[in-house]
Design a protein around this motif. Structure first.
Motif, PDB file in Angstrom:
ATOM      1  N   VAL A 122      10.822  27.205 -48.120  1.00 39.44           N
ATOM      2  CA  VAL A 122       9.546  27.566 -47.466  1.00 39.44           C
ATOM      3  C   VAL A 122       9.326  26.703 -46.228  1.00 39.44           C
ATOM      4  N   ASN A 123      10.432  26.155 -45.678  1.00 44.53           N
ATOM      5  CA  ASN A 123      10.338  25.258 -44.523  1.00 44.53           C
ATOM      6  C   ASN A 123       9.604  25.876 -43.340  1.00 44.53           C
ATOM      7  N   LEU A 124       9.787  27.188 -43.137  1.00 47.32           N
ATOM      8  CA  LEU A 124       9.151  27.825 -41.971  1.00 47.32           C
ATOM      9  C   LEU A 124       7.631  27.909 -42.153  1.00 47.32           C
ATOM     10  N   PRO A 161      12.058  36.124 -38.794  1.00 44.89           N
ATOM     11  CA  PRO A 161      10.782  36.804 -39.095  1.00 44.89           C
ATOM     12  C   PRO A 161      10.483  36.805 -40.600  1.00 44.89           C
ATOM     13  N   THR A 162      10.066  35.652 -41.096  1.00 41.93           N
ATOM     14  CA  THR A 162       9.784  35.512 -42.531  1.00 41.93           C
ATOM     15  C   THR A 162       8.500  36.269 -42.908  1.00 41.93           C
ATOM     16  N   VAL A 163       8.602  37.044 -43.976  1.00 38.83           N
ATOM     17  CA  VAL A 163       7.443  37.843 -44.416  1.00 38.83           C
ATOM     18  C   VAL A 163       6.338  36.917 -44.933  1.00 38.83           C
ATOM     19  N   THR A 304      16.046  44.896 -47.917  1.00 39.29           N
ATOM     20  CA  THR A 304      16.826  44.223 -48.960  1.00 39.29           C
ATOM     21  C   THR A 304      16.314  44.610 -50.355  1.00 39.29           C
ATOM     22  N   ASP A 305      15.021  44.907 -50.465  1.00 41.42           N
ATOM     23  CA  ASP A 305      14.462  45.265 -51.775  1.00 41.42           C
ATOM     24  C   ASP A 305      14.939  46.627 -52.277  1.00 41.42           C
ATOM     25  N   MET A 306      15.669  47.370 -51.439  1.00 40.84           N
ATOM     26  CA  MET A 306      16.249  48.661 -51.864  1.00 40.84           C
ATOM     27  C   MET A 306      17.777  48.610 -51.966  1.00 40.84           C
ATOM     28  N   THR A 326      22.026  40.929 -45.524  1.00 39.33           N
ATOM     29  CA  THR A 326      21.865  39.864 -44.523  1.00 39.33           C
ATOM     30  C   THR A 326      20.600  39.025 -44.736  1.00 39.33           C
ATOM     31  N   ILE A 327      19.757  39.399 -45.698  1.00 42.55           N
ATOM     32  CA  ILE A 327      18.489  38.668 -45.847  1.00 42.55           C
ATOM     33  C   ILE A 327      18.605  37.525 -46.871  1.00 42.55           C
ATOM     34  N   PHE A 328      19.152  37.826 -48.036  1.00 43.31           N
ATOM     35  CA  PHE A 328      19.281  36.798 -49.078  1.00 43.31           C
ATOM     36  C   PHE A 328      20.757  36.536 -49.353  1.00 43.31           C
ATOM     37  N   LEU A 370      14.110  41.372 -60.224  1.00 42.35           N
ATOM     38  CA  LEU A 370      13.319  42.599 -60.236  1.00 42.35           C
ATOM     39  C   LEU A 370      14.089  43.845 -59.776  1.00 42.35           C
ATOM     40  N   ARG A 371      14.642  43.798 -58.577  1.00 36.29           N
ATOM     41  CA  ARG A 371      15.279  45.025 -58.049  1.00 36.29           C
ATOM     42  C   ARG A 371      16.619  45.280 -58.726  1.00 36.29           C
ATOM     43  N   ALA A 372      17.309  44.199 -59.178  1.00 38.23           N
ATOM     44  CA  ALA A 372      18.556  44.380 -59.928  1.00 38.23           C
ATOM     45  C   ALA A 372      18.243  45.165 -61.206  1.00 38.23           C
TER      46      ALA A 372
END
Ligand code: EPZ
Length: 422
Positions: A122-124, A161-163, A304-306, A326-328, A370-372
């Motif tokens: 959570v550095n950003l 661009p962190t959500v 990434t959640d899909m 590319t996100i996680f 969750l998504r797995a």
């Protein structure tokens, strides 16, 4: 502990209503810290929401839940702390940090650890809030933050661009002194929903949904009274389910504008997705899907959640699919489990190659996030014989009544007590 028992091979047919968005509800619920009063409707009934309500309650807020509506009101003293016990069950608890510092000038929030999909620092968030004037320290596993007076508006350019980072700063800036400009902001639809909710309480925000968001701080916000947007990832998961199980499903309250990349890829794979009137969509499988490549990216790219659910759909497609995450850095935990069902998948760094097979065969599989879990459930709908999915508490964190909705569409899926210790 519970498991799903799925007898595969039934086509899906009928109508399903998409629930409210989990990832939009969470920050808006935390925004009640800023406003002291909130009435949020269309909130999905799932575990992460219950955890958020618990966290707000233990801070001293009066939280009432009735059906899909949550009301929050600040009572007397507020404890500006998010303890380890709650943060460890839900990383999104970090979203209370910005609002607590902005409203109360201090916060003590347990540092979220890594999780099944990556390190997720959570550095950003911390760098941006420090730039706004918060004095931030990390000790004994806790982030402690204090500000002398009010946070100060400033310019923040995110490295990525962190959500969550964008949401934390956006919320904090509504009560800061002066103007905050967030550059390289995340553009996800859930951020747009948060900005709309805050604006209803009197916040001055412009540019949400673009990569520059400007917020003019105010001294006071009114009540948030808002209806949460539909869950685009739940909608995408049902598209993937039809892609696997086949059939024809009409979805109500479908967030069409937010799912461009997902719809395009499933159409490229051969699924028919037809927009009807009144936010309804008809998804129909007419033929075996074709192997299709994806690269996950920040919005408006493929989410990434899909990724896991799309991969599951490609396991039965005709041909080869290349899937790049590319996100996680560790979001392929479902691969080994999909292989247990007979999928032909290989991993090379952040890329997966799926060679579509003619069939999947039921097995016992374990959900890791969750998504797995969602990918395993929908793969089970298309697999021969019986698939048992363990650790479905992951799924319960983010899908409202998943098995009930699938049952109504004709799937043979039951929730049972697990004979295993998980
Ligand atoms: C949000 O997580 C979502 N969670 C995630 O959904 C989603 O996968 C993710 O955005 C990306 O779309 C909620 O909205 C509650 P990020 P978040 O900050 O905010 C790195 C689901 O399944 N990063 O955009 O944590 C980070 O490690 C969940 O519903 C830093 O390096 O995502 C990751 O690699 C899972 N430093 C990347 O950025 C930071 O300070 C994206 O993270 C922050 C992030």
């Amino acid at each position: 502990m519970e498991k799903f028992v799925i007898k595969g091979g039934k086509e899906l047919k009928g109508k399903v209503r998409i629930s409210g968005s989990k990832n939009a509800s969470l920050p808006i619920l935390f925004a009640s810290i800023l406003t002291g009063k909130l009435r949020l409707s269309n909130v999905p009934d799932l575990r992460d929401i219950t955890t958020t309500c618990q966290l707000l309650k233990q801070m001293g807020f009066d939280v009432r839940k009735s059906g899909n509506t949550v009301e929050v009101e600040s009572g007397g003293d507020i404890k500006t702390e998010a303890p380890y016990e709650l943060v460890k069950t839900m990383r999104a608890s970090i979203l209370c940090l910005g609002p607590l510092i902005a409203k109360y000038g201090r916060a003590r929030v347990s540092m979220p650890g890594g999780c099944a999909i990556g390190l997720r620092p959570v550095n950003l968030h911390l760098k941006a809030l420090s730039k706004m004037g918060a004095d931030i320290k990390i000790d004994h596993g806790y982030i402690t933050a204090e500000v002398n007076g009010k946070l100060k508006g400033c310019e923040i350019t995110f490295d990525f661009p962190t959500v969550g980072g964008t949401e934390n700063v956006l919320m904090a800036a509504t009560l800061a002194k002066g103007k905050t400009i967030i550059r390289n902001a995340a553009k996800e639809p859930e951020i747009v929903d948060l900005a709309r909710a805050l604006r209803k309480a009197g916040a001055e925000i412009e540019g949400e949904g673009t990569d520059v968001i400007e917020i003019r701080g105010t001294s006071d916000l009114k009540e948030i009274d808002y209806r949460v947007m539909p869950d685009r990832i739940e909608a995408g998961t049902f598209i993937a389910a039809v892609g696997l199980a086949g059939g024809e499903v009409e979805m109500e309250e479908f967030p069409f504008e937010t799912l461009g990349a997902v719809i395009e890829k499933f159409e490229e794979a051969g699924l028919r997705i037809e927009k009807l009137d009144g936010n309804r969509v008809l998804v129909k499988k007419v033929d075996r899907l074709k192997g299709t490549d994806i690269i996950t990216q920040p919005y408006p790219g493929f989410p990434t959640d899909m990724q896991a659910q799309f991969m599951a759909a490609m396991c039965l497609a005709d041909g080869i699919s290349v899937i790049k995450e590319t996100i996680f850095e560790n979001r392929f935990m479902h691969v080994l489990e999909l292989q247990r069902l007979g999928a032909n998948i290989s991993i090379e760094g952040n890329t997966v190659v799926v060679k579509g097979t003619e069939k999947l065969i039921g097995a016992k599989v374990t959900a890791t996030d969750l998504r797995a879990s969602a990918s395993l459930v929908i793969a089970g709908l298309a697999a021969e014989n019986t698939t048992e999915v363990y650790r479905i508490y992951h799924l319960d964190r983010g899908y409202e009544k998943m098995e009930k909705k699938l049952q109504l569409l004709g799937a043979d899926i039951r929730r049972e007590k697990s004979e295993l210790p998980y």
